[in-house]
Design an enzyme around this catalytic site. Structure first.
Site, PDB file in Angstrom:
ATOM      1  CG  HIS A 127      -2.081   1.088   1.278  1.00  9.65           C
ATOM      2  ND1 HIS A 127      -1.856   2.289   1.389  1.00  9.65           N
ATOM      3  CD2 HIS A 127      -3.225   1.057   0.781  1.00  9.65           C
ATOM      4  CE1 HIS A 127      -2.801   3.251   1.520  1.00  9.65           C
ATOM      5  NE2 HIS A 127      -3.678   2.311   0.795  1.00  9.65           N
ATOM      6  CD  GLU A 129      -1.257   5.533   5.638  1.00  7.15           C
ATOM      7  OE1 GLU A 129      -2.432   5.873   5.299  1.00  7.15           O
ATOM      8  OE2 GLU A 129      -1.098   5.654   6.902  1.00  7.15           O
ATOM      9  CB  THR A 167      -3.716   6.926   9.197  1.00 12.10           C
ATOM     10  OG1 THR A 167      -4.062   6.649   7.735  1.00 12.10           O
ATOM     11  CG2 THR A 167      -2.489   7.491   9.452  1.00 12.10           C
TER      12      THR A 167
HETATM   13 FE1  SF4 Z   1      -5.999   9.450   5.452  1.00 16.86          FE
HETATM   14 FE2  SF4 Z   1      -7.335  10.051   7.812  1.00 16.86          FE
HETATM   15 FE3  SF4 Z   1      -6.030  11.701   6.417  1.00 16.86          FE
HETATM   16 FE4  SF4 Z   1      -8.188  11.050   5.797  1.00 16.86          FE
HETATM   17  S1  SF4 Z   1      -7.649  12.009   7.806  1.00 16.86           S
HETATM   18  S2  SF4 Z   1      -6.273  11.423   4.379  1.00 16.86           S
HETATM   19  S3  SF4 Z   1      -8.001   8.994   6.173  1.00 16.86           S
HETATM   20  S4  SF4 Z   1      -4.831   9.769   7.340  1.00 16.86           S
END
Ligand code: SF4
Length: 368
Positions: A127, A129, A167
């Site tokens: 992924h 990220e 995240t």
């Molecule tokens: Fe990703 Fe959370 Fe940031 Fe949205 S708020 S871009 S889901 S890390």
């Protein structure tokens, strides 16, 4: 496939990080001659990517795939340091649209590993990220996805262990991995604030309520979107008998609602509102109820170089009037509305500066 009742999750769809990244790329399309280049999909959603491609944005896998001197945006998922450096050397302008909550994890990785620790990074192999995060200390980070991975992870004897995370994971699956790490390594370090972001946990809390009240749950979002997959996983774990993930209305099974009175609908953080609306419309509900578990007031400003350039144009009265309003009211202008404005008025390249040679200067998204 008429449905008697739809329960619509609140919150659902675009989060503050996605709003900011999508708007930053949209403004890039206005402020530069096409093509603007984006390294990786700006967010994991094919409808958003296709929309930008129609505005002349080109998506590449690596900064070296963009021509020297081109304007480049780095995606919301966060990039490896070497990719950021190469982009800064090569491009005329580099905007790093990494979400600040992903940057928080990068910082934790650097801090823990510089202190001599090993990081177990809970994430999905491959992924964007995870790849970008691990690259911040590749020799001292071990990627784990499941408790079984923790059992076989190679960690230097006696090294302190920190557990950090992508995240957008499913909360329960992440807790299982954290538990396995604690059982194997004892006193592991965890960040004071979970790495799973507010958008991830809010959407999962809402889908748990849907799962308990609905005969089926539809999760709208791309198969490449980690948080979308996590929503479907969470709904299944919460006991919903039928959970389907669809990218849009075309993927809805014709018999999905047969014999079912109450269907829940939610969407991943990278899914635009109009795609959710299209899915709801295709289900032809008699009634729609909103199920609100949280209100999100978070706002992440546009990338700093974009704000600066727009402010200069606004101060000199040089900004197209419709764009001026969108900029001045950025907090309340949605990414979807901005894209619609740019498409409708054909504003691609409307405020492009003369071409400049590569500067080697990286321009971050945050003011501080
Ligand atoms: Fe990703 Fe959370 Fe940031 Fe949205 S708020 S871009 S889901 S890390």
């Amino acid at each position: 496939m008429p449905t008697r009742r739809i329960l619509l999750a609140e919150p659902r769809g675009f989060c503050a990080g996605v709003e900011s990244a999508v708007k930053s790329l949209a403004w890039m399309a206005v402020l530069h001659r096409p093509p603007v280049f984006c390294v990786h999909p700006v967010v994991h959603n094919e409808h958003v990517v296709a929309r930008f491609e129609r505005l002349g944005v080109r998506f590449v896998d690596d900064p070296d795939d963009a021509p020297a001197g081109a304007p480049v945006l780095l995606s919301a998922h966060g990039s490896a340091p070497h990719a950021v450096e190469r982009a800064a050397r090569r491009a005329s302008v580099v905007v790093d649209a990494v979400c600040p909550l992903v940057t928080k994890v990068h910082h934790e990785i650097r801090t823990r590993t510089r202190a001599g620790g090993t990081v177990l990074y809970v994430g999905h192999p491959g992924h964007d990220e995870a790849v970008g995060a691990i690259a911040h200390a590749p020799d001292r980070v071990v990627l784990v996805e499941t408790p079984a991975d923790v059992a076989t992870a190679t960690v230097p004897d006696g090294a302190p262990v920190a557990v950090l995370a992508q995240t957008t994971l499913a909360y329960d699956a992440w807790r299982e991995v954290v538990g396995a790490a604690g059982r194997r390594f004892g006193d592991v370090w965890l960040p004071p604030r979970d790495d799973l972001c507010f958008a991830t946990t809010n959407r999962q809390a809402a889908v748990v309520v849907l799962a308990q009240r609905c005969e089926a749950v539809v999760v709208v979002g791309s198969s490449s979107s980690s948080n979308t997959r996590a929503l479907a996983d969470t709904a299944r774990r919460a006991g919903c008998p039928v959970v389907v993930r669809v990218a849009g209305p075309d993927e809805l099974a014709a018999d999905l609602t047969d014999g079912r009175d109450v269907v829940g609908v939610t969407a991943g953080a990278s899914t635009p509102a109009h795609t959710v609306d299209a899915v709801v419309e295709a289900l032809r509900p008699e009634r729609i109820e909103r199920v609100e578990v949280a209100r999100e007031g978070e706002y992440f400003p546009l990338a700093r170089p974009i704000r600066q350039r727009l402010r200069e144009l606004a101060v000199h009265g040089a900004l197209d009037p419709a764009l001026h309003d969108a900029f001045v009211h950025d907090r309340t202008t949605s990414a979807d509305d901005l894209l619609t404005l740019i498409e409708g008025a054909d504003l691609v390249g409307a405020h492009a500066s003369p071409a400049r040679p590569a500067t080697g200067a990286l321009q971050h998204r945050r003011a501080s």
